[in-house]
Write a protein that holds these residues in place. Structure first.
Motif, mmCIF file in Angstrom:
data_model
loop_
_atom_site.group_PDB
_atom_site.id
_atom_site.type_symbol
_atom_site.label_atom_id
_atom_site.label_comp_id
_atom_site.label_asym_id
_atom_site.label_seq_id
_atom_site.Cartn_x
_atom_site.Cartn_y
_atom_site.Cartn_z
ATOM 1 N N UNK A 1 0.812 -1.217 0.000
ATOM 2 C CA UNK A 1 0.000 0.000 0.000
ATOM 3 C C UNK A 1 0.847 1.269 0.000
ATOM 4 N N UNK A 2 2.176 1.103 -0.039
ATOM 5 C CA UNK A 2 3.079 2.246 -0.117
ATOM 6 C C UNK A 2 4.136 1.954 -1.174
ATOM 7 N N UNK A 3 4.381 2.936 -2.026
ATOM 8 C CA UNK A 3 5.402 2.859 -3.067
ATOM 9 C C UNK A 3 6.530 3.792 -2.663
ATOM 10 N N UNK A 4 7.770 3.373 -2.891
ATOM 11 C CA UNK A 4 8.920 4.205 -2.546
ATOM 12 C C UNK A 4 9.691 4.567 -3.806
ATOM 13 N N UNK A 5 10.207 5.782 -3.808
ATOM 14 C CA UNK A 5 11.208 6.220 -4.779
ATOM 15 C C UNK A 5 12.232 7.000 -3.969
ATOM 16 N N UNK A 6 13.489 6.824 -4.288
ATOM 17 C CA UNK A 6 14.540 7.492 -3.543
ATOM 18 C C UNK A 6 15.777 7.706 -4.379
ATOM 19 N N UNK A 7 16.610 8.627 -3.944
ATOM 20 C CA UNK A 7 17.841 8.945 -4.664
ATOM 21 C C UNK A 7 18.762 9.734 -3.742
ATOM 22 N N UNK A 8 19.900 10.133 -4.290
ATOM 23 C CA UNK A 8 20.854 10.956 -3.538
ATOM 24 C C UNK A 8 20.339 12.390 -3.410
ATOM 25 N N UNK A 9 19.459 12.791 -4.314
ATOM 26 C CA UNK A 9 18.838 14.115 -4.297
ATOM 27 C C UNK A 9 17.393 13.987 -4.728
ATOM 28 N N UNK A 10 16.714 15.094 -4.871
ATOM 29 C CA UNK A 10 15.314 15.061 -5.307
ATOM 30 C C UNK A 10 15.224 14.494 -6.720
ATOM 31 N N UNK A 11 14.313 13.564 -6.894
ATOM 32 C CA UNK A 11 14.085 12.921 -8.180
ATOM 33 C C UNK A 11 12.601 12.620 -8.279
ATOM 34 N N UNK A 12 12.068 12.557 -9.494
ATOM 35 C CA UNK A 12 10.657 12.214 -9.648
ATOM 36 C C UNK A 12 10.341 10.967 -8.846
ATOM 37 N N UNK A 13 9.232 10.964 -8.170
ATOM 38 C CA UNK A 13 8.133 11.930 -8.152
ATOM 39 C C UNK A 13 8.186 12.918 -6.982
ATOM 40 N N UNK A 14 9.329 13.019 -6.298
ATOM 41 C CA UNK A 14 9.450 13.895 -5.123
ATOM 42 C C UNK A 14 8.851 15.269 -5.413
ATOM 43 N N UNK A 15 7.910 15.675 -4.585
ATOM 44 C CA UNK A 15 7.236 16.982 -4.658
ATOM 45 C C UNK A 15 6.417 17.181 -5.928
ATOM 46 N N UNK A 16 6.134 16.092 -6.663
ATOM 47 C CA UNK A 16 5.372 16.208 -7.910
ATOM 48 C C UNK A 16 4.143 15.305 -7.936
ATOM 49 N N UNK A 17 3.887 14.602 -6.847
ATOM 50 C CA UNK A 17 2.712 13.739 -6.752
ATOM 51 C C UNK A 17 1.940 14.143 -5.499
ATOM 52 N N UNK A 18 0.594 14.157 -5.631
ATOM 53 C CA UNK A 18 -0.244 14.689 -4.559
ATOM 54 C C UNK A 18 -1.446 13.787 -4.299
ATOM 55 N N UNK A 19 -1.978 13.874 -3.084
ATOM 56 C CA UNK A 19 -3.163 13.104 -2.711
ATOM 57 C C UNK A 19 -4.275 13.347 -3.720
ATOM 58 N N UNK A 20 -4.971 12.273 -4.066
ATOM 59 C CA UNK A 20 -6.092 12.344 -4.998
ATOM 60 C C UNK A 20 -5.714 12.083 -6.447
ATOM 61 N N UNK A 21 -4.432 12.154 -6.772
ATOM 62 C CA UNK A 21 -4.025 11.922 -8.160
ATOM 63 C C UNK A 21 -4.071 10.433 -8.484
ATOM 64 N N UNK A 22 -4.179 10.143 -9.778
ATOM 65 C CA UNK A 22 -4.315 8.770 -10.243
ATOM 66 C C UNK A 22 -2.980 8.235 -10.737
ATOM 67 N N UNK A 23 -2.676 6.998 -10.325
ATOM 68 C CA UNK A 23 -1.478 6.307 -10.763
ATOM 69 C C UNK A 23 -1.874 5.183 -11.715
ATOM 70 N N UNK A 24 -1.098 5.005 -12.759
ATOM 71 C CA UNK A 24 -1.245 3.887 -13.681
ATOM 72 C C UNK A 24 0.002 3.042 -13.560
ATOM 73 N N UNK A 25 -0.163 1.723 -13.565
ATOM 74 C CA UNK A 25 0.967 0.832 -13.337
ATOM 75 C C UNK A 25 1.326 0.018 -14.574
ATOM 76 N N UNK A 26 2.627 -0.080 -14.793
ATOM 77 C CA UNK A 26 3.187 -0.871 -15.870
ATOM 78 C C UNK A 26 4.323 -1.693 -15.268
ATOM 79 N N UNK A 27 4.412 -2.970 -15.647
ATOM 80 C CA UNK A 27 5.516 -3.787 -15.148
ATOM 81 C C UNK A 27 6.753 -3.530 -15.984
ATOM 82 N N UNK A 28 7.871 -3.504 -15.327
ATOM 83 C CA UNK A 28 9.149 -3.248 -16.005
ATOM 84 C C UNK A 28 9.647 -4.553 -16.633
#
Length: 151
Positions: free
Chosen positions: A23-50
């Motif tokens: 129920x939680x997705x993580x993204x991380x890096x050495x500095x700010x990287x997408x989606x940091x500060x670019x995703x907000x409550x209520x927005x819709x996510x679409x999923x694709x397998x890598x």
């Protein structure tokens, strides 16, 4: 905004999301990287397998977001350990995400399978895309839509 989120096929992330186990997705890096500060409550996510298929086959909504400031490797690891029940990280994913200096944790809700759509794949695509409309980046949508991608 809408978001295209790549999921780790080997760790069966998509299946865990659709089953409500993750129920939680993580993204991380050495500095700010997408989606940091670019995703907000209520927005819709679409999923694709890598896995190279280009098949977008599920959605969920953002319930809440945590964007960290820079922190130590130990601090970020502690945060992820505390959220492990919601994150459901495999050993390989722990190796990838633990110790990152900046984290973005996205809590999701209402996961749902959808009729497959196919990504109109372009070069230099990241593992998270922010778009005005998902149809802008699918083969069913607008072919010149990559002008709408927010990087």
């Amino acid at each position: 905004m809408e978001h295209l989120v790549y999921t780790d096929a080997k760790s069966k992330v998509f299946d865990k999301i659709m089953a409500g186990e993750k129920t939680v997705i993580v993204r991380g890096a050495a500095g700010r990287k997408l989606p940091h500060s670019r995703v907000f409550a209520g927005e819709k996510l679409y999923f694709i397998e890598n896995n190279g298929s280009g098949e977008i086959k599920g959605t969920a909504f953002v319930k809440s977001v945590f964007n960290s400031e820079k922190m130590t490797a130990e601090e970020s690891t502690e945060i992820l350990e505390a959220k492990q029940e919601q994150l459901q990280l495999s050993a390989a994913q722990k190796k990838r995400w633990y110790g990152k200096k900046v984290l973005c944790l996205i809590e999701i809700e209402q996961p749902e399978m959808i009729a497959p759509m196919y990504l109109d794949r372009q070069k230099n695509m990241d593992d998270w895309l922010v778009v005005e409309n998902i149809m802008d980046i699918t083969t069913d949508g607008n072919a010149e839509a990559y002008k709408n991608i927010r990087l």
